[in-house]
Write an enzyme that holds these catalytic residues in place. Structure first.
Site, short mmCIF file in Angstrom:
data_model
loop_
_atom_site.label_atom_id
_atom_site.label_comp_id
_atom_site.label_asym_id
_atom_site.label_seq_id
_atom_site.Cartn_x
_atom_site.Cartn_y
_atom_site.Cartn_z
N HIS A 250 -1.91 -5.41 1.65
CA HIS A 250 -3.12 -6.04 1.16
C HIS A 250 -3.11 -7.67 0.84
CE1 HIS A 250 -7.17 -7.50 -0.63
NE2 HIS A 250 -6.28 -8.02 -1.68
N LYS B 236 0.85 -1.25 0.01
CA LYS B 236 0.03 -0.06 0.02
C LYS B 236 0.81 1.22 -0.08
CE LYS B 236 -3.89 -2.14 2.37
NZ LYS B 236 -5.01 -2.06 3.16
N ASN C 272 -2.31 0.28 6.69
CA ASN C 272 -1.68 -1.19 7.07
C ASN C 272 -0.83 -1.75 6.29
OD1 ASN C 272 -3.42 -2.02 5.55
ND2 ASN C 272 -4.67 -2.94 7.23
N TYR D 189 -12.24 -2.52 -4.26
CA TYR D 189 -12.85 -2.99 -2.80
C TYR D 189 -14.39 -2.95 -2.56
CZ TYR D 189 -8.13 -2.79 -0.34
OH TYR D 189 -7.08 -2.84 -0.06
N GLU E 70 -9.17 -11.10 -8.07
CA GLU E 70 -8.17 -10.01 -7.72
C GLU E 70 -7.08 -10.21 -8.66
OE1 GLU E 70 -7.38 -9.85 -3.46
OE2 GLU E 70 -9.27 -9.30 -3.08
P1 RTP Z 1 -6.82 -6.01 3.28
O1 RTP Z 1 -8.39 -6.62 2.58
O2 RTP Z 1 -6.43 -4.80 2.78
O3 RTP Z 1 -5.84 -7.13 2.90
O4 RTP Z 1 -7.04 -6.17 4.60
P2 RTP Z 1 -7.95 -7.17 5.60
O5 RTP Z 1 -8.59 -8.21 4.90
O6 RTP Z 1 -6.99 -7.35 6.71
O7 RTP Z 1 -9.19 -6.06 6.14
P3 RTP Z 1 -10.66 -5.90 5.46
O8 RTP Z 1 -11.55 -6.18 6.51
O9 RTP Z 1 -10.70 -6.67 4.09
O10 RTP Z 1 -10.60 -4.36 5.24
C1 RTP Z 1 -10.00 -3.76 4.01
C2 RTP Z 1 -8.90 -2.60 4.68
O11 RTP Z 1 -9.96 -1.50 5.19
C3 RTP Z 1 -9.26 -0.98 6.01
N1 RTP Z 1 -10.15 -1.25 7.41
N2 RTP Z 1 -10.40 0.03 8.16
N3 RTP Z 1 -11.22 1.51 10.45
C4 RTP Z 1 -11.81 0.34 10.17
O12 RTP Z 1 -12.32 -0.20 11.16
C5 RTP Z 1 -11.25 -0.60 9.23
N4 RTP Z 1 -11.50 -1.93 8.89
C6 RTP Z 1 -11.00 -2.03 7.82
C7 RTP Z 1 -8.05 -1.52 6.33
O13 RTP Z 1 -7.00 -0.58 5.72
C8 RTP Z 1 -8.13 -2.72 5.63
O14 RTP Z 1 -7.12 -3.42 5.30
MG MG Z 2 -9.55 -8.07 3.03
#
Ligand code: RTP
Ligand code: MG
Length: 141
Positions: free
Chosen positions: A117, A11, A114, A51, A128
């Site tokens: 991804h 990112k 963070n 997304y 994807e």
């Molecule tokens: P990613 O998709 O980026 O690999 O991350 P992830 O699976 O760990 O998390 P996901 O639930 O898919 O959420 C995608 C991205 O959205 C942001 N996020 N912000 N503020 C919040 O509560 C929140 N929750 C998620 C994060 O940057 C996350 O990587």
């Molecule tokens: Mg995710």
């Protein structure tokens, strides 16, 4: 464990910190092979589409704004259990909760910024990878 591919995005925060190589070393040391790669600056439309599963979530706009704030490095990784292996290397979504030694614990600043991804399933990985790479740009064994 299945031999599979997963999509990884370094990112904008991690690209700005100049740690692409350090993150690539973690993939390689874990036995994941980089089979396609491209640096790009996502448009708002691309980030929103990528997304789109999160479009009703309260953090959607912040997520898209962040993902278009600078260039990203996108790669397809291949190996045994690649999806889970990459998620293990990444650590928890919130870097405060990520295990020591994971990419997010070591390089991420916040739940928004963070660092990486990673696809969350083999089916999503296929979608994807197809979103960013035509088949001809993927390493052939
Ligand atoms: P990613 O998709 O980026 O690999 O991350 P992830 O699976 O760990 O998390 P996901 O639930 O898919 O959420 C995608 C991205 O959205 C942001 N996020 N912000 N503020 C919040 O509560 C929140 N929750 C998620 C994060 O940057 C996350 O990587
Ligand atoms: Mg995710």
């Amino acid at each position: 464990m299945a031999f599979e591919r997963t999509l990884s995005i370094i990112k904008p925060d991690a690209v700005a910190k100049n740690v692409i190589g350090k993150i690539y070393s973690r993939f390689e040391d874990a036995g994941l092979k980089i089979v396609a790669a491209r640096m790009t600056h996502l448009s708002r439309e691309q980030a929103e589409q990528f997304y789109s599963v999160h479009k009703e979530r309260p953090f959607f706009k912040a997520l898209v704004d962040f993902m278009i704030s600078g260039p990203v490095m996108i790669q397809a990784l291949e190996g045994e259990g690649a999806v889970a292996k990459n998620r293990d290397l990444m650590g928890a979504t919130d870097p405060q909760k990520a295990d020591k030694g994971t990419i997010r614990a070591d390089f991420a600043d916040s739940i928004d910024a963070n660092a990486v991804h990673g696809s969350d399933s083999s089916d999503n990985a296929r979608i994807e990878i197809g979103f960013f790479f035509p088949e001809i740009d993927i390493y052939l064994r």
